[in-house]
Design a protein around this motif. Structure first.
Motif, PDB file in Angstrom:
ATOM      1  N   LEU A   1      -5.918  -2.366 -10.028  1.00 34.40           N
ATOM      2  CA  LEU A   1      -5.153  -3.108  -9.033  1.00 34.40           C
ATOM      3  C   LEU A   1      -5.706  -4.504  -8.790  1.00 34.40           C
TER       4      LEU A   1
ATOM      5  N   ARG B   1      -4.373   1.520 -11.525  1.00 34.81           N
ATOM      6  CA  ARG B   1      -5.801   1.808 -11.714  1.00 34.81           C
ATOM      7  C   ARG B   1      -6.630   0.533 -11.814  1.00 34.81           C
TER       8      ARG B   1
ATOM      9  N   PRO C   1      -8.376  -2.483  -2.114  1.00 39.58           N
ATOM     10  CA  PRO C   1      -9.595  -1.662  -2.130  1.00 39.58           C
ATOM     11  C   PRO C   1     -10.804  -2.480  -2.574  1.00 39.58           C
TER      12      PRO C   1
ATOM     13  N   ASP D   1     -11.804  -0.856  -7.959  1.00 39.87           N
ATOM     14  CA  ASP D   1     -10.853   0.021  -8.633  1.00 39.87           C
ATOM     15  C   ASP D   1     -11.567   1.270  -9.120  1.00 39.87           C
TER      16      ASP D   1
ATOM     17  N   PRO E   1      -1.361   1.998  -4.842  1.00 39.82           N
ATOM     18  CA  PRO E   1      -2.351   3.074  -4.947  1.00 39.82           C
ATOM     19  C   PRO E   1      -2.392   3.729  -6.329  1.00 39.82           C
ATOM     20  N   ARG E   2      -1.328   3.561  -7.115  1.00 36.76           N
ATOM     21  CA  ARG E   2      -1.278   4.182  -8.442  1.00 36.76           C
ATOM     22  C   ARG E   2      -1.803   3.261  -9.540  1.00 36.76           C
TER      23      ARG E   2
ATOM     24  N   PRO F   1       0.804  -1.235   0.000  1.00 41.47           N
ATOM     25  CA  PRO F   1       0.000   0.000   0.000  1.00 41.47           C
ATOM     26  C   PRO F   1       0.831   1.276   0.000  1.00 41.47           C
ATOM     27  N   GLN F   2       2.127   1.183   0.348  1.00 41.81           N
ATOM     28  CA  GLN F   2       3.007   2.346   0.249  1.00 41.81           C
ATOM     29  C   GLN F   2       3.908   2.262  -0.985  1.00 41.81           C
TER      30      GLN F   2
END
Length: 268
Positions: free
Chosen positions: A163, A161, A199, A202, A158-159, A153-154
């Motif tokens: 995922l 799209r 998440p 997406d 997160p980038r 997650p780091q």
């Protein structure tokens, strides 16, 4: 995910049986492939017959046993390992390192990297470093791991799209490698990255110009733009060294004209 019985400390017979069962090959089928008999295969697996060094290697070849594990089979049968494991920084592999660097540098501005058997990055070009710019520093410390980098997650997660789909692809890829190599370090890595939070859905976005995809794309955000790539993985043909056998070169091919144009604009 496939699980495997422990084979630590076992003789060559049980090890060969475990590989045969994992590959779902009968004793008769293996015997036909290896120009032997089902009776002899049975005797080898039960320890009633000691296979020759040539037979161990022949059976390993027909069972698609990885090179590292072929050495383990030879040791279990009382023979010396056949294949060396040369450190990548050894002068003996200088030509290989130079060739790899030339290959991935020549692929710029598109991303390309080289990973080992547990997805630790051993080489990467500037295209990769462009994508990971801004990622948490701890994830970029050696040994940089491609799976952690992608799914943490780091990290890049997160980038990305798409995922959920891309994560599924990466986990399936790891499962196939675990089934092939029976690697405990790889299994531990799988369990770690599979536990990272995901998440619920997406982001929903429509591309400016619909592009037909011939493979699952990696869609990743970079400086306000969504770049799209298709991944290709290459390995070395007929390797004779464990280190070389476990290397894989991954290249990210731009999947749409906008990605091509943007990456080319970054070239000095």
């Amino acid at each position: 995910m496939t699980t495997h019985p422990s084979t630590a400390g076992q003789g060559v017979g049980p090890l060969l049986r475990a590989w045969r069962e994992q590959r779902r090959v009968s004793q008769l089928e293996l015997a036909l492939r290896a120009d032997s008999s089902a009776r002899h295969i049975s005797f080898v697996e039960t320890g009633r017959s000691r296979p020759s060094e040539e037979m161990v290697l022949r059976l390993a070849e027909h069972l698609d046993v990885p090179m590292r594990e072929r050495n383990a089979l030879l040791l279990a049968a009382g023979y010396a390992p056949r294949y060396p494991e040369t450190p990548l920084d050894d002068p003996a592999l200088g030509a290989l390192r130079e060739g790899i660097e030339r290959l991935i540098s020549g692929y710029e501005p598109y991303p390309a990297l080289v990973v080992d058997s547990v997805y630790d990055v051993v080489a990467a070009n500037r295209g990769v470093m462009t994508l990971v710019d801004g990622v948490c520093e701890s994830l970029l410390e050696p040994p940089l791991n491609a799976m952690r980098l992608a799914l943490h997650p780091q990290g890049l997660a997160p980038r990305i799209r798409n995922l959920r789909a891309w994560r599924g692809h990466l986990l399936e890829q790891m499962e196939r490698q675990i089934a092939l190599h029976r690697s405990e370090p790889l299994r531990a890595l799988y369990e770690e990255v599979a536990a990272y939070p995901v998440p619920d859905a997406d982001p929903v976005e429509e591309p400016a110009e619909p592009v037909p995809h011939f493979a699952l794309p990696l869609r990743i955000e970079h400086e306000g733009r969504t770049l799209s790539f298709i991944s290709s993985i290459s390995t070395f043909n007929t390797p004779m060294d464990v280190t070389v056998a476990e290397l894989a070169i991954e290249t990210l091919l731009p999947a749409d004209p906008a990605t091509v144009k943007y990456l080319q604009s970054l070239t000095p």
